[in-house]
Write a protein that holds these residues in place. Structure first.
Motif, PDB file in Angstrom:
ATOM      1  N   THR A 182       2.903  10.139   5.464  1.00 11.08           N
ATOM      2  CA  THR A 182       1.664   9.500   5.043  1.00 11.08           C
ATOM      3  C   THR A 182       0.455  10.162   5.706  1.00 11.08           C
ATOM      4  OG1 THR A 182       2.868   7.417   4.789  1.00 11.08           O
ATOM      5  CG2 THR A 182       0.470   7.283   4.892  1.00 11.08           C
ATOM      6  N   GLU A 186      -2.559  12.327   4.071  1.00  8.12           N
ATOM      7  CA  GLU A 186      -3.949  11.912   4.244  1.00  8.12           C
ATOM      8  C   GLU A 186      -4.798  13.049   4.819  1.00  8.12           C
ATOM      9  OE1 GLU A 186      -5.336   9.417   3.131  1.00  8.12           O
ATOM     10  OE2 GLU A 186      -3.983   7.707   3.025  1.00  8.12           O
ATOM     11  N   GLU A 214      -1.412  14.265  -2.334  1.00 10.39           N
ATOM     12  CA  GLU A 214      -1.269  12.963  -2.965  1.00 10.39           C
ATOM     13  C   GLU A 214       0.203  12.582  -3.119  1.00 10.39           C
ATOM     14  OE1 GLU A 214      -2.229   9.388  -4.945  1.00 10.39           O
ATOM     15  OE2 GLU A 214      -3.344  10.722  -3.628  1.00 10.39           O
ATOM     16  N   ARG A 240      -3.605  -0.940   4.661  1.00 15.96           N
ATOM     17  CA  ARG A 240      -3.849  -0.215   3.415  1.00 15.96           C
ATOM     18  C   ARG A 240      -4.175  -1.147   2.247  1.00 15.96           C
ATOM     19  NH1 ARG A 240      -2.385   5.175   3.033  1.00 15.96           N
ATOM     20  NH2 ARG A 240      -3.391   4.905   1.008  1.00 15.96           N
ATOM     21  N   GLU A 245      -9.798   0.234   1.525  1.00 20.73           N
ATOM     22  CA  GLU A 245      -8.676   1.180   1.438  1.00 20.73           C
ATOM     23  C   GLU A 245      -8.263   1.345  -0.022  1.00 20.73           C
ATOM     24  OE1 GLU A 245      -7.454   2.919   4.022  1.00 20.73           O
ATOM     25  OE2 GLU A 245      -9.043   1.987   5.214  1.00 20.73           O
ATOM     26  N   ASP A 249      -8.376   4.836  -2.245  1.00 18.43           N
ATOM     27  CA  ASP A 249      -7.217   5.356  -2.975  1.00 18.43           C
ATOM     28  C   ASP A 249      -7.561   5.589  -4.443  1.00 18.43           C
ATOM     29  OD1 ASP A 249      -5.666   5.348  -0.715  1.00 18.43           O
ATOM     30  OD2 ASP A 249      -4.756   3.386  -1.116  1.00 18.43           O
ATOM     31  N   THR A 250      -8.359   4.658  -5.018  1.00 14.81           N
ATOM     32  CA  THR A 250      -8.753   4.816  -6.421  1.00 14.81           C
ATOM     33  C   THR A 250      -9.621   6.063  -6.589  1.00 14.81           C
ATOM     34  OG1 THR A 250      -8.703   2.412  -6.701  1.00 14.81           O
ATOM     35  CG2 THR A 250      -9.886   3.678  -8.361  1.00 14.81           C
ATOM     36  N   THR A 252      -9.500   8.714  -4.701  1.00 18.07           N
ATOM     37  CA  THR A 252      -8.640   9.890  -4.537  1.00 18.07           C
ATOM     38  C   THR A 252      -7.909  10.209  -5.837  1.00 18.07           C
ATOM     39  OG1 THR A 252      -8.344   9.397  -2.194  1.00 18.07           O
ATOM     40  CG2 THR A 252      -6.711  10.830  -3.228  1.00 18.07           C
ATOM     41  N   GLN A 253      -7.407   9.177  -6.505  1.00 20.65           N
ATOM     42  CA  GLN A 253      -6.707   9.405  -7.775  1.00 20.65           C
ATOM     43  C   GLN A 253      -7.639   9.983  -8.826  1.00 20.65           C
ATOM     44  OE1 GLN A 253      -5.018   5.607  -8.767  1.00 20.65           O
ATOM     45  NE2 GLN A 253      -3.631   5.599  -6.969  1.00 20.65           N
ATOM     46  N   GLN A 274     -11.560   7.723   5.177  1.00 18.44           N
ATOM     47  CA  GLN A 274     -10.459   8.648   5.456  1.00 18.44           C
ATOM     48  C   GLN A 274     -10.317   8.893   6.954  1.00 18.44           C
ATOM     49  OE1 GLN A 274      -8.662   8.734   2.246  1.00 18.44           O
ATOM     50  NE2 GLN A 274      -8.101  10.541   3.435  1.00 18.44           N
ATOM     51  N   ARG A 277      -8.885   5.865   8.589  1.00 16.35           N
ATOM     52  CA  ARG A 277      -7.468   5.766   8.218  1.00 16.35           C
ATOM     53  C   ARG A 277      -6.632   6.731   9.051  1.00 16.35           C
ATOM     54  NH1 ARG A 277      -6.154   6.479   1.967  1.00 16.35           N
ATOM     55  NH2 ARG A 277      -7.295   4.511   1.906  1.00 16.35           N
TER      56      ARG A 277
END
Length: 536
Positions: A182, A186, A214, A240, A245, A249-250, A252-253, A274, A277
């Motif tokens: 993980t 990251e 990813e 997370r 968080e 993540d959204t 990043t996608q 980030q 995290r």
């Protein structure tokens, strides 16, 4: 033979339980040694996992960042920071290589992974040389080289973790591996995402590395969800699940799909999330790593305690072996002594039953058994056998004049003289009172008379000393008879009767002489001889 059988029975009775005990002890000690070795290996792998995970997640990526900063801003400060990161990575690599098991003890798969890891590090060394010589221009991007080394390092750590036997340590190693995946994902996403927002050197290769990051992040999170029973993992999952968080993540996608448009406001917030995290995951990595170290130390302590128990068991088994060996030897010696004493007692009783206690010669019972064996044996080697019958002259006068003790002394000395002068293979017996008889195999009557004459002369010449110091001389009369030793003629009593008649003839002839093979007298003459003997 009886003693050997008894000794074997005693040894079997003592050693059979001992053999089973030794076998159980060997199995127990072997099992304990195997368990000790497994605990030591787990302790070793605990250090390998913690150090290898730290190299993949920290030292490799730290050197990558320092190298990129130096390439973009080459000055003394950035150069010193880069060299410091290089030194940290080399030091950790040296400790890691020293902690892994000897390559000869690893399977082919692990050996291949080690070879690939060395090749990846050799590329890092080549990259360092290129950077130092200025071959990397501004905005140079060695991320692929360092990324491959980190992936190889993580792959080796995961393969080594499967060699752990202790269930607690195995669970914690799986937790560490999940957090490392993980964290590594990251780190890649954070580094490449910043370049994405800045539109600086974000090539198709960079996009591919972003996709790879990813995927690593998704793999690590899936593994963490599978291990949700751990408190550390639950903290990560709760962290997370926070709104910020989820928003990151959204984002990043969207970045991976190429649908996100760079925006400075979004960039700063996303980079802040980030970095927070990464700091959070780094704390959890340190926490799990320390926990693995502590668990490894406990395993090491358990292994040493186990080894102490094994040594104690081995020492006890050795002492038990020595004790049982001593008892076995003593038992065999005791059986040997008891058996020997029993055999001596039996021989004494047997000799007492077959031997005359006064003279040491055979008595009639012993003489009959010995004579039968001698006659049977003589059938195959001789055609003649003779008997010599003799008794002391006027022995009653000796008892009357000097007492029965003196008579016993005379009988002992006469028996000794007879043993010394008859042949060694002749059979001698005290026939009764002062009368003696000898069985001479392989002898005709004339030969028996010659031997009897030698004995007579020895008795006549002997001075027998009495307890009073007086010297006494005695004489003896001898009668000899013989016959052919044929199987059809084995009437030994007839031969003794003929020798008895010859003895009577010797006494009638004046005593102290030898007569061989007389004519058989009438029954009245034989009765007269007995009366004459009784009167003496």
């Amino acid at each position: 033979m009886k003693f050997k059988n008894t000794s074997r029975a005693v040894l079997v009775a003592i050693l059979l339980p001992f053999v089973f005990m030794v076998a159980e002890g060997v199995v127990l000690i072997r099992s304990s040694l195997m368990q000790y070795q497994a605990l030591e290996n787990d302790h070793l792998f605990a250090d390998v996992l913690a150090r290898g995970g730290s190299i993949a997640a920290n030292e490799i990526l730290a050197e990558l960042v320092a190298t990129r900063i130096y390439v973009n801003n080459p000055d003394e400060a950035t150069k010193a920071s880069m060299k410091e990161r290089r030194s940290a990575l080399d030091s950790e690599r040296a400790h890691f290589n020293a902690s892994i098991p000897p390559i000869g003890t690893l399977d082919l798969g692990l050996q291949s992974q080690l070879s690939d890891l060395r090749l990846a590090y050799s590329r890092i060394i080549a990259t360092r040389s290129a950077v130092d010589q200025g071959y990397y221009g501004k905005d140079g991007n060695p991320v692929h080289i360092y990324g491959q080394a980190g992936l190889k390092q993580l792959g080796l750590v995961e393969s080594l973790s499967s060699r752990i036997h202790d269930p607690v340590l195995l669970r914690k190693s799986n937790e560490l591996m999940s957090i490392l995946l993980t964290y590594y994902g990251e780190r890649l996403i954070g580094s490449l995402g910043q370049r994405y927002f800045d539109r600086a050197d974000f090539s198709p290769m960079s996009h591919g590395q972003l996709v790879q990051g990813e995927m690593m992040l998704g793999n690590g999170m899936d593994r963490l969800r599978f291990q949700s029973s751990s408190s550390v993992v639950r903290e990560i999952l709760v962290y997370r699940a926070q709104p910020d968080e989820v928003w990151a993540d959204t984002l990043t996608q969207a970045m991976v799909s190429g649908a996100l448009r760079p925006d400075k406001t979004i960039r700063d917030k996303w980079l802040g999330i980030q970095n927070e995290r990464l700091d959070f995951l780094r704390q959890k990595i340190d926490s799990v790593t320390d926990d693995i170290h502590v668990t490894g130390q406990k395993l090491s302590m358990r292994s040493h305690i186990h080894m102490t128990v094994v040594l104690a068991l081995s020492s006890g088994l050795v002492l038990l072996v020595a004790l049982i060996a001593v008892l076995a030897v003593r038992g065999v010696r005791l059986v040997a002594r008891v058996t020997e004493e029993r055999e001596l007692l039996v021989n004494e009783l047997r000799n007492a039953a077959q031997t005359d206690l006064l003279t040491g010669l055979y008595n009639r019972r012993g003489f009959e058994a010995a004579a039968l064996a001698l006659l049977t044996q003589a059938e195959y080697g001789s055609r003649w056998i003779s008997v010599v019958l003799f008794d002391l002259d006027h022995f009653k006068k000796i008892n009357d004049a000097h007492g029965h003790d003196a008579g016993d002394i005379v009988l002992k000395q006469v028996a000794r003289i007879a043993r010394e002068n008859f042949r060694s293979f002749d059979l001698l017996v005290r026939h009764g009172g002062e009368e003696f008889m000898a069985l001479l195999p392989d002898s005709m009557p004339e030969d028996a008379a010659t031997v009897a004459e030698r004995v007579r002369l020895a008795i006549e010449a002997a001075d027998i000393e009495l307890p009073s110091g007086e010297l006494l001389r005695v004489t003896a009369s001898f009668g000899c008879a013989g016959r052919a030793n044929a199987t059809s003629n084995r009437n030994f009593d007839d031969l003794v009767k003929r020798a008895d008649l010859a003895l009577y003839a010797a006494k009638a002839s004046g005593r102290n002489c030898v007569v061989a093979g007389p004519v058989v007298p009438t029954a009245s003459s034989h009765e007269g001889r007995r009366n004459a003997a009784d009167s003496t």
